[in-house]
Design a protein around this motif. Sequence first.
Motif, PDB file in Angstrom:
ATOM      1  N   GLU A  37      86.119  37.960  61.189  1.00 60.33           N
ATOM      2  CA  GLU A  37      84.999  37.008  61.189  1.00 60.33           C
ATOM      3  C   GLU A  37      83.815  37.363  60.514  1.00 60.33           C
ATOM      4  O   GLU A  37      83.530  38.435  60.470  1.00 60.33           O
ATOM      5  N   PRO A  38      83.329  36.379  59.642  1.00 57.87           N
ATOM      6  CA  PRO A  38      82.238  36.675  58.969  1.00 57.87           C
ATOM      7  C   PRO A  38      80.681  36.760  59.554  1.00 57.87           C
ATOM      8  O   PRO A  38      80.553  36.428  60.762  1.00 57.87           O
ATOM      9  N   VAL A  39      80.387  37.696  59.003  1.00 51.46           N
ATOM     10  CA  VAL A  39      78.686  38.038  59.859  1.00 51.46           C
ATOM     11  C   VAL A  39      77.858  37.166  59.048  1.00 51.46           C
ATOM     12  O   VAL A  39      77.711  37.415  57.680  1.00 51.46           O
ATOM     13  N   THR A  40      77.044  36.314  59.497  1.00 49.52           N
ATOM     14  CA  THR A  40      76.052  35.524  58.874  1.00 49.52           C
ATOM     15  C   THR A  40      74.660  35.532  59.541  1.00 49.52           C
ATOM     16  O   THR A  40      74.540  35.830  60.618  1.00 49.52           O
ATOM     17  N   LEU A  41      73.955  35.003  58.721  1.00 48.17           N
ATOM     18  CA  LEU A  41      72.489  34.733  58.881  1.00 48.17           C
ATOM     19  C   LEU A  41      72.271  33.246  59.467  1.00 48.17           C
ATOM     20  O   LEU A  41      72.533  32.443  58.673  1.00 48.17           O
ATOM     21  N   MET A  42      71.740  33.246  60.696  1.00 47.37           N
ATOM     22  CA  MET A  42      71.655  31.966  61.340  1.00 47.37           C
ATOM     23  C   MET A  42      70.023  31.683  61.625  1.00 47.37           C
ATOM     24  O   MET A  42      69.375  32.485  61.934  1.00 47.37           O
ATOM     25  N   THR A  43      69.808  30.352  61.584  1.00 52.51           N
ATOM     26  CA  THR A  43      68.414  29.863  62.035  1.00 52.51           C
ATOM     27  C   THR A  43      68.821  28.597  62.782  1.00 52.51           C
ATOM     28  O   THR A  43      69.978  27.880  62.782  1.00 52.51           O
ATOM     29  N   GLY A  44      67.747  27.926  63.388  1.00 50.46           N
ATOM     30  CA  GLY A  44      67.887  26.799  63.907  1.00 50.46           C
ATOM     31  C   GLY A  44      67.610  25.580  62.824  1.00 50.46           C
ATOM     32  O   GLY A  44      67.241  25.965  61.681  1.00 50.46           O
ATOM     33  N   ARG A  45      68.085  24.518  62.913  1.00 50.20           N
ATOM     34  CA  ARG A  45      68.023  23.466  61.852  1.00 50.20           C
ATOM     35  C   ARG A  45      66.792  23.170  61.411  1.00 50.20           C
ATOM     36  O   ARG A  45      66.578  22.602  60.403  1.00 50.20           O
ATOM     37  N   HIS A  46      65.725  23.351  62.517  1.00 52.37           N
ATOM     38  CA  HIS A  46      64.388  23.131  62.120  1.00 52.37           C
ATOM     39  C   HIS A  46      63.527  24.309  61.130  1.00 52.37           C
ATOM     40  O   HIS A  46      62.546  24.011  60.849  1.00 52.37           O
ATOM     41  N   HIS A  47      64.242  25.097  61.011  1.00 54.81           N
ATOM     42  CA  HIS A  47      63.570  26.355  60.483  1.00 54.81           C
ATOM     43  C   HIS A  47      63.178  25.984  58.993  1.00 54.81           C
ATOM     44  O   HIS A  47      63.701  25.232  58.261  1.00 54.81           O
ATOM     45  N   PRO A  48      62.041  26.636  58.582  1.00 54.85           N
ATOM     46  CA  PRO A  48      61.499  26.525  57.258  1.00 54.85           C
ATOM     47  C   PRO A  48      62.550  26.718  56.095  1.00 54.85           C
ATOM     48  O   PRO A  48      62.565  26.133  55.111  1.00 54.85           O
ATOM     49  N   LEU A  49      63.315  27.595  56.380  1.00 56.04           N
ATOM     50  CA  LEU A  49      64.402  28.242  55.504  1.00 56.04           C
ATOM     51  C   LEU A  49      65.592  27.685  55.574  1.00 56.04           C
ATOM     52  O   LEU A  49      66.212  27.243  54.280  1.00 56.04           O
ATOM     53  N   ALA A  50      65.895  26.581  56.263  1.00 58.86           N
ATOM     54  CA  ALA A  50      66.908  25.598  56.621  1.00 58.86           C
ATOM     55  C   ALA A  50      66.816  24.656  55.487  1.00 58.86           C
ATOM     56  O   ALA A  50      67.942  23.782  55.128  1.00 58.86           O
ATOM     57  N   ARG A  51      65.641  24.156  54.928  1.00 59.47           N
ATOM     58  CA  ARG A  51      65.471  23.160  53.999  1.00 59.47           C
ATOM     59  C   ARG A  51      65.478  23.622  52.597  1.00 59.47           C
ATOM     60  O   ARG A  51      65.506  22.734  51.705  1.00 59.47           O
ATOM     61  N   ARG A  52      65.843  24.920  52.373  1.00 60.60           N
ATOM     62  CA  ARG A  52      65.825  25.299  51.256  1.00 60.60           C
ATOM     63  C   ARG A  52      67.257  25.445  50.502  1.00 60.60           C
ATOM     64  O   ARG A  52      68.332  25.928  51.354  1.00 60.60           O
ATOM     65  N   LYS A  53      67.546  24.977  49.443  1.00 55.65           N
ATOM     66  CA  LYS A  53      69.024  25.094  48.862  1.00 55.65           C
ATOM     67  C   LYS A  53      69.200  26.517  48.390  1.00 55.65           C
ATOM     68  O   LYS A  53      70.382  26.840  48.584  1.00 55.65           O
ATOM     69  N   THR A  54      68.173  27.191  47.970  1.00 54.85           N
ATOM     70  CA  THR A  54      68.531  28.626  47.577  1.00 54.85           C
ATOM     71  C   THR A  54      67.479  29.369  48.060  1.00 54.85           C
ATOM     72  O   THR A  54      66.423  29.045  48.379  1.00 54.85           O
ATOM     73  N   LEU A  55      67.741  30.841  48.246  1.00 58.61           N
ATOM     74  CA  LEU A  55      67.134  31.620  48.831  1.00 58.61           C
ATOM     75  C   LEU A  55      67.243  32.799  48.140  1.00 58.61           C
ATOM     76  O   LEU A  55      68.068  33.429  47.767  1.00 58.61           O
ATOM     77  N   ALA A  56      66.155  34.033  47.965  1.00 59.74           N
ATOM     78  CA  ALA A  56      66.172  35.206  47.919  1.00 59.74           C
ATOM     79  C   ALA A  56      65.880  35.921  48.945  1.00 59.74           C
ATOM     80  O   ALA A  56      65.460  35.491  50.035  1.00 59.74           O
ATOM     81  N   TRP A  57      66.571  37.234  49.101  1.00 59.38           N
ATOM     82  CA  TRP A  57      66.398  38.181  50.221  1.00 59.38           C
ATOM     83  C   TRP A  57      64.900  38.223  50.402  1.00 59.38           C
ATOM     84  O   TRP A  57      64.531  38.267  51.816  1.00 59.38           O
ATOM     85  N   SER A  58      63.932  38.005  49.640  1.00 62.90           N
ATOM     86  CA  SER A  58      62.695  38.529  49.743  1.00 62.90           C
ATOM     87  C   SER A  58      61.999  37.121  50.754  1.00 62.90           C
ATOM     88  O   SER A  58      60.674  37.517  51.372  1.00 62.90           O
ATOM     89  N   ASP A  59      62.488  36.314  50.752  1.00 59.94           N
ATOM     90  CA  ASP A  59      62.192  35.183  51.628  1.00 59.94           C
ATOM     91  C   ASP A  59      62.159  35.281  53.185  1.00 59.94           C
ATOM     92  O   ASP A  59      61.667  34.530  53.922  1.00 59.94           O
TER      93      ASP A  59
END
Length: 335
Positions: free
Chosen positions: A176-198
């Motif tokens: 099973e994949p291990v993933t990083l999850m947030t709620g749909r309202h999270h500020p990072l959920a609106r970002r199309k690309t992310l860096a680890w520093s975010d």
Amino acid sequence: MSALDWYLQINLKARHLRLLVTIDTYRNLTQVADVTHVTVPAVSKSLAELERGLGLSLFSRTAQGLVPTPYGDCLIRHAREMLTILHQARDELKALSSGTEGKVHIGMLPASASVLLPQALSILKQRSPGTNVMVTEGTTALLLPELWQGHLDLVVGRLPPPDTLGSFQEKELLEEPVTLMTGRHHPLARRKTLAWSDLRPFPWILPPVGSILRDPLERALEAHDVPLTSNYIETLSIHVARAHLQISDFIAVMAGTPTGDTAQPLHTLPLSLPRLLRPAGVLWNRNRGLTPSAQLMVACLEEAAQRLQAGLGNAPRAASSSVKGNRLHASPEAT
């Protein structure tokens, strides 16, 4: 044949086993007499007869009550195991005489088996409605000793590291994949690309220290220069994690958690983690073997894993279902 051999093989009865376990539990003859509904002299006489027959002193009489001697500790440990086996035989015989198929006692590791096991139980009930199941949820440290002692038939969930297992046989079921999850309202959920520093400003929902995922997760984050903040929640409960992600800006790490839950929708952050965990699978005590009901449960777990794999899309392939029959490691107390 020695006197000890003769007594153990010919004269030792189930009532002696129950007496030993009861005395060890209460350490007081008056309490033992109360729970067994006999007199104190009768309890004392039975114990004296057992010690005389064995030629060994099993308990020391102290001001704190009856304390097992090394001989007593040894025999009590085996008495508990033998009583467990007798109870299992009783349950199987009752099931056969009543027309049911039997009962399976399963330990479930939290979160990692929260999807796999319900699917397998559904398949089991379709195939064999008369096979009943008791599920106990707990950590590896709690469940593996229960499996070792015969109180559980199977433990289902994320397989522990190989060097932490005792004389258990395992079957890998699902990567099973291990993933990083947030709620749909999270500020990072609106970002199309992310860096680890975010990720650095945000608090975390973490598995507790000592759990299977905690150490590899910390190492993976350190490799990406993402220090864990002092603002975090520790839990193994998938329900607590999901609920808190709905009302917070926390980030959680989850293994094999579907995002398509309409009641508590989550967002998967587009950052890839390395393989942090072993596959989900099932363990049993190879020295005890599997009852027919437990064998059926294992088959249902395999089928459930195949169905879940079909829904994982681009996730890694399902783990091999072949039994790792020669994989023997240290004792379960090490977990």
